[in-house]
Scaffold this active site. Structure first.
Site, PDB file in Angstrom:
ATOM      1  N   CYS A   2      24.319  31.235 -19.174  1.00  0.00           N
ATOM      2  CA  CYS A   2      25.646  30.798 -18.767  1.00  0.00           C
ATOM      3  C   CYS A   2      25.758  29.277 -18.888  1.00  0.00           C
ATOM      4  O   CYS A   2      24.767  28.562 -18.870  1.00  0.00           O
ATOM      5  CB  CYS A   2      25.977  31.222 -17.354  1.00  0.00           C
ATOM      6  SG  CYS A   2      26.000  32.992 -17.071  1.00  0.00           S
ATOM      7  N   ARG A  27      22.103  28.355 -24.798  1.00  0.00           N
ATOM      8  CA  ARG A  27      21.597  28.869 -23.537  1.00  0.00           C
ATOM      9  C   ARG A  27      21.681  30.390 -23.464  1.00  0.00           C
ATOM     10  O   ARG A  27      21.072  31.012 -22.604  1.00  0.00           O
ATOM     11  CB  ARG A  27      22.364  28.250 -22.366  1.00  0.00           C
ATOM     12  CG  ARG A  27      22.151  26.756 -22.214  1.00  0.00           C
ATOM     13  CD  ARG A  27      23.085  26.152 -21.206  1.00  0.00           C
ATOM     14  NE  ARG A  27      22.778  26.574 -19.848  1.00  0.00           N
ATOM     15  CZ  ARG A  27      21.988  25.920 -19.020  1.00  0.00           C
ATOM     16  NH1 ARG A  27      21.400  24.806 -19.411  1.00  0.00           N
ATOM     17  NH2 ARG A  27      21.767  26.353 -17.802  1.00  0.00           N
ATOM     18  N   TRP A  73      26.834  35.039 -19.497  1.00  0.00           N
ATOM     19  CA  TRP A  73      25.781  35.995 -19.817  1.00  0.00           C
ATOM     20  C   TRP A  73      25.864  37.082 -18.756  1.00  0.00           C
ATOM     21  O   TRP A  73      25.649  36.823 -17.576  1.00  0.00           O
ATOM     22  CB  TRP A  73      24.422  35.304 -19.795  1.00  0.00           C
ATOM     23  CG  TRP A  73      23.273  36.093 -20.336  1.00  0.00           C
ATOM     24  CD1 TRP A  73      22.953  36.283 -21.648  1.00  0.00           C
ATOM     25  CD2 TRP A  73      22.257  36.774 -19.578  1.00  0.00           C
ATOM     26  NE1 TRP A  73      21.807  37.037 -21.753  1.00  0.00           N
ATOM     27  CE2 TRP A  73      21.364  37.352 -20.503  1.00  0.00           C
ATOM     28  CE3 TRP A  73      22.022  36.951 -18.219  1.00  0.00           C
ATOM     29  CZ2 TRP A  73      20.256  38.098 -20.110  1.00  0.00           C
ATOM     30  CZ3 TRP A  73      20.921  37.697 -17.823  1.00  0.00           C
ATOM     31  CH2 TRP A  73      20.052  38.260 -18.771  1.00  0.00           C
ATOM     32  N   ASN A  98      28.042  29.883 -12.458  1.00  0.00           N
ATOM     33  CA  ASN A  98      26.727  30.317 -12.936  1.00  0.00           C
ATOM     34  C   ASN A  98      25.922  30.806 -11.748  1.00  0.00           C
ATOM     35  O   ASN A  98      26.030  30.245 -10.653  1.00  0.00           O
ATOM     36  CB  ASN A  98      25.958  29.167 -13.590  1.00  0.00           C
ATOM     37  CG  ASN A  98      26.540  28.753 -14.918  1.00  0.00           C
ATOM     38  OD1 ASN A  98      27.431  29.396 -15.449  1.00  0.00           O
ATOM     39  ND2 ASN A  98      26.036  27.650 -15.460  1.00  0.00           N
ATOM     40  N   GLY A  99      25.058  31.800 -11.967  1.00  0.00           N
ATOM     41  CA  GLY A  99      24.191  32.265 -10.894  1.00  0.00           C
ATOM     42  C   GLY A  99      24.553  33.662 -10.435  1.00  0.00           C
ATOM     43  O   GLY A  99      25.309  34.393 -11.083  1.00  0.00           O
ATOM     44  N   GLU A 484       1.267  35.227 -26.254  1.00  0.00           N
ATOM     45  CA  GLU A 484       2.405  34.455 -26.744  1.00  0.00           C
ATOM     46  C   GLU A 484       2.874  34.969 -28.104  1.00  0.00           C
ATOM     47  O   GLU A 484       4.078  35.041 -28.367  1.00  0.00           O
ATOM     48  CB  GLU A 484       2.023  32.970 -26.825  1.00  0.00           C
ATOM     49  CG  GLU A 484       3.083  32.075 -27.436  1.00  0.00           C
ATOM     50  CD  GLU A 484       4.367  31.980 -26.632  1.00  0.00           C
ATOM     51  OE1 GLU A 484       5.313  31.344 -27.125  1.00  0.00           O
ATOM     52  OE2 GLU A 484       4.433  32.547 -25.520  1.00  0.00           O
ATOM     53  N   LYS A 488       6.664  36.290 -28.777  1.00  0.00           N
ATOM     54  CA  LYS A 488       7.540  35.703 -29.785  1.00  0.00           C
ATOM     55  C   LYS A 488       8.048  36.755 -30.766  1.00  0.00           C
ATOM     56  O   LYS A 488       9.207  36.753 -31.159  1.00  0.00           O
ATOM     57  CB  LYS A 488       6.805  34.590 -30.546  1.00  0.00           C
ATOM     58  CG  LYS A 488       6.688  33.291 -29.791  1.00  0.00           C
ATOM     59  CD  LYS A 488       8.045  32.622 -29.607  1.00  0.00           C
ATOM     60  CE  LYS A 488       7.989  31.520 -28.576  1.00  0.00           C
ATOM     61  NZ  LYS A 488       7.943  31.996 -27.187  1.00  0.00           N
ATOM     62  N   GLU A 491      10.635  38.879 -29.025  1.00  0.00           N
ATOM     63  CA  GLU A 491      11.805  38.094 -28.636  1.00  0.00           C
ATOM     64  C   GLU A 491      12.815  37.949 -29.756  1.00  0.00           C
ATOM     65  O   GLU A 491      14.020  38.105 -29.531  1.00  0.00           O
ATOM     66  CB  GLU A 491      11.373  36.675 -28.212  1.00  0.00           C
ATOM     67  CG  GLU A 491      11.050  36.488 -26.759  1.00  0.00           C
ATOM     68  CD  GLU A 491      10.763  35.032 -26.441  1.00  0.00           C
ATOM     69  OE1 GLU A 491      11.311  34.535 -25.451  1.00  0.00           O
ATOM     70  OE2 GLU A 491      10.002  34.381 -27.194  1.00  0.00           O
ATOM     71  N   HIS A 507     -10.737  50.635 -24.060  1.00  0.00           N
ATOM     72  CA  HIS A 507     -10.340  51.137 -22.746  1.00  0.00           C
ATOM     73  C   HIS A 507      -8.925  51.702 -22.753  1.00  0.00           C
ATOM     74  O   HIS A 507      -8.315  51.859 -21.689  1.00  0.00           O
ATOM     75  CB  HIS A 507     -10.460  50.030 -21.701  1.00  0.00           C
ATOM     76  CG  HIS A 507     -11.871  49.574 -21.484  1.00  0.00           C
ATOM     77  ND1 HIS A 507     -12.798  50.323 -20.803  1.00  0.00           N
ATOM     78  CD2 HIS A 507     -12.517  48.452 -21.898  1.00  0.00           C
ATOM     79  CE1 HIS A 507     -13.956  49.682 -20.779  1.00  0.00           C
ATOM     80  NE2 HIS A 507     -13.816  48.547 -21.435  1.00  0.00           N
ATOM     81  N   LYS A 606      18.354  30.715 -22.603  1.00  0.00           N
ATOM     82  CA  LYS A 606      17.399  29.617 -22.637  1.00  0.00           C
ATOM     83  C   LYS A 606      16.935  29.219 -21.243  1.00  0.00           C
ATOM     84  O   LYS A 606      15.755  29.072 -20.987  1.00  0.00           O
ATOM     85  CB  LYS A 606      18.040  28.406 -23.339  1.00  0.00           C
ATOM     86  CG  LYS A 606      17.089  27.221 -23.522  1.00  0.00           C
ATOM     87  CD  LYS A 606      15.913  27.587 -24.389  1.00  0.00           C
ATOM     88  CE  LYS A 606      14.967  26.438 -24.618  1.00  0.00           C
ATOM     89  NZ  LYS A 606      13.757  26.851 -25.344  1.00  0.00           N
TER      90      LYS A 606
END
Length: 611
Positions: A2, A27, A73, A98-99, A484, A488, A491, A507, A606
């Site tokens: 947002c 964002r 968002w 926002n929030g 990571e 990525k 994502e 395992h 973001k």
């Protein structure tokens, strides 16, 4: 996640709002809207990109000297135009937010009893009606905003305007970023934004609001009260942010640009330790005594920052011989933990506004942890301001949603922290200090050599793009890099990927391996290389195809089903940083082949300012 921008001036501010929202697109969002006060509230909202909203503005000829804008968002309610911001109450009050308001259902029922009708599924509409309720009683927008804010539980950044008050805009923040841009000398105008980049073309003078602050802006004056309603003065500072980061130059995407900026970002971040040596002064006043007395560290982070901390845990325990615990901020804050006043609480966040990390820091302080250290990329953001010590990474603005240079610069700072703690404890010899400093000097060059592998990695990506799943493996200090790499890939390419310590294969995960399952292995020439080779044989025996990132010092060759890309020679303890580059490039180029939105992956944002 947002974005908010607002302006009050003596000129048409609609172009300012539109440009500001474009600058906040990175964002993450799914709808956008603006509202102005001009003989009533005039509003344009659209699902989709800011460009669609901009077309609507042109069609309606929207203009005004007071206005607010928002990129949303979706959290409460689906991606629909009625749920898009700004929200309006009784055609008199307009709000962007926002929030997340945690008590919105309770407030919604209260407001329904007062006669308010809801047109959306959002928690934000509650704020608009609350402000209207108090404004109708007091006829003062500043007072109404303060009273509404007191009724809200949760995290918010709010901007408010009223039809009958065309010379006033109000705002409030609690847990979400919001700042005030002060108009240039001689200009009667002021601005608000959730991110400095939104108003950078208009001003570089910024006032950061503290938690619980409520502010009133006119064209010539800014008034602020704290959470208790007491008038306060917040310092006006000059932002060092520039527009350079917004120029793509020769690159196709911001993510690619930011991957290639890493040699410079690392050099800038380590400048202090290379020029001043290993000294607690790098971490702020009082660090020397705190580091000397520290018994343990607790690192709180999320996502990519969390993986950087998993690497740092091994560095700090190996070099400084201090026990380290790494926890996800959103898990730590909700469990019973055992306080230790001699423990340093380290928080890591690219934006400095990550809500779950910020709330975890608050929880740690409530438990009596006074020794807090923030590692952050954004100056004057909330988490550094709430910490006793701070060390800023110097990655520069990171616009791509998938973090790249933020992670590697975070690792450099944490490596420096390991050296500094060891020295404070008398556990770092002069010879070792010189050796580690030399490794740091080599690092930017080693990263550049890894970047030079891009053509080979691009060829691999063509094969990955047709896959639905992938496994990433690593051992020891390189296991977090496997994590990571998997993050990525999923994502930005939307290929399902998982990461495991290579020894965990037998395992359970080995059951997934077949000829359709690519397995990426981080296998530098360290003490665990022979163990990793054995794990690779387990994959080949089940028909799995191996894609191995190794280095020039490793002694094994390609064969059928085993593909190898060699990074520069093994660079000791800093090897995880160099091996982060290939997994970033693999994800980037796989996403390019699949045609996904690399800089704005679906469903992601973001700056994560909600839980």
């Amino acid at each position: 996640m947002c974005g908010i921008v607002g302006a009050i001036a003596n000129r048409n501010i609609v172009p300012i709002l539109t440009e500001g929202l474009k600058r906040l697109e990175y964002r993450g969002y799914d709808s956008a809207g603006v509202a102005v006060v001009n003989n009533g509230i005039k509003r344009v909202r659209r699902v989709g990109r800011v460009a669609e909203m901009e077309a609507g503005i042109a069609e309606e000829g929207l203009n005004g000297v007071l206005g607010i804008g928002h990129t949303r968002w979706a959290t409460h309610g689906g991606v629909t135009e009625p749920n898009a911001h700004p929200h309006v109450s009784k055609e008199e009050i307009a709000v962007v937010h926002n929030g997340i308001i945690e008590n919105h259902e309770e407030q919604r029922e209260r407001l329904k009893r007062l006669g308010y009708i809801f047109e959306s599924q959002t928690d934000t509409e509650v704020i608009a009606h609350l402000v209207h309720h108090y404004f109708r009683e007091y006829q003062n927008l500043f007072t109404a905003t303060q009273l509404a804010a007191r009724d809200l539980h949760g995290a918010y950044a709010i901007a408010v305007m009223a039809v009958s008050k065309p010379d006033v805009m109000c705002c409030a923040r609690m847990g979400c970023p919001l700042l005030i841009g002060v108009g240039a000398a001689g200009k009667s105008e002021n601005f608000i934004a959730s991110d400095m980049s939104a108003i950078l073309p208009e001003t570089r003078q910024v006032m950061y609001l503290d938690e619980g602050d409520v502010a009133e802006l006119t064209r010539d004056k800014i008034s602020v009260v704290d959470r208790k309603g007491k008038p306060v003065t917040r310092e006006v500072k000059t932002s060092d942010l520039t527009d350079d980061a917004r120029e793509l130059g020769p690159y196709q995407h911001y993510m690619q640009k930011e991957i290639h900026e890493q040699p410079r970002a690392l050099a800038d971040t380590m400048e202090g330790v290379l020029t001043e040596g290993v000294t607690p002064a790098l971490f702020g006043e009082g660090a020397a005594e705190i580091f000397r007395d520290a018994e343990a560290l607790l690192i709180l982070a999320s996502g990519t920052s969390y993986y950087s901390a998993l690497v740092a845990k091994q560095w700090i325990e190996t070099i400084a011989r201090i026990p380290v615990t790494v926890e996800l901020g959103h898990e730590y804050r909700y469990r019973d933990s055992i306080p230790n006043p001699k423990q340093i609480i380290v928080t890591i966040s690219q934006s400095g506004e990550t809500l779950d990390t910020m709330e975890a820091l608050k929880r740690a302080k409530e438990l009596g942890h006074a020794n807090t250290l923030s590692i952050c990329n954004v100056r004057e953001s909330a988490i550094p301001r709430a910490s006793k010590m701070v060390c800023y990474t110097r990655a520069g603005p990171e616009i791509g949603v998938a973090s790249t240079k933020a992670m590697t610069t975070q690792m450099v700072v944490q490596f420096t922290l390991a050296l500094t703690l060891a020295k404070a404890k008398g556990r770092l010899s002069k010879d070792d200090e010189a050796m580690y400093i030399e490794q740091l000097r080599y690092l930017p060059g080693g990263v550049q050599q890894a970047l030079n592998l891009e053509p080979q990695i691009k060829a691999w990506a063509d094969r990955f793009a047709e896959k639905q799943h992938a496994l990433f493996l690593g051992r020891g200090i390189h296991y977090p890099i496997a994590l990571e790499g998997a993050l990525k890939l999923k994502e930005i390419s939307y290929i399902h990927a998982e990461a495991y310590p290579a020894g965990e294969l037998k395992h359970g995960p080995l059951a997934l391996v077949d000829s359709r399952m690519p397995v990426v292995v981080i296998a530098p020439n360290d003490s665990l290389l022979e163990k990793v080779k054995s794990n690779m044989q387990e994959v080949r025996a089940r028909g799995g195809e191996l894609f191995v990132f190794t280095d020039l010092d490793s002694h094994f060759a390609e064969s059928e089903g085993v593909h190898i890309i060699r990074a520069p020679r093994h660079c000791g303890m800093l090897s995880p940083i160099v091996h982060t580059i290939p997994v970033q490039l693999l994800a980037y180029h796989a996403a390019l082949v699949k045609g996904t939105d690399v800089d704005k992956p679906r469903n992601l944002a973001k700056s994560v300012t909600v839980e």
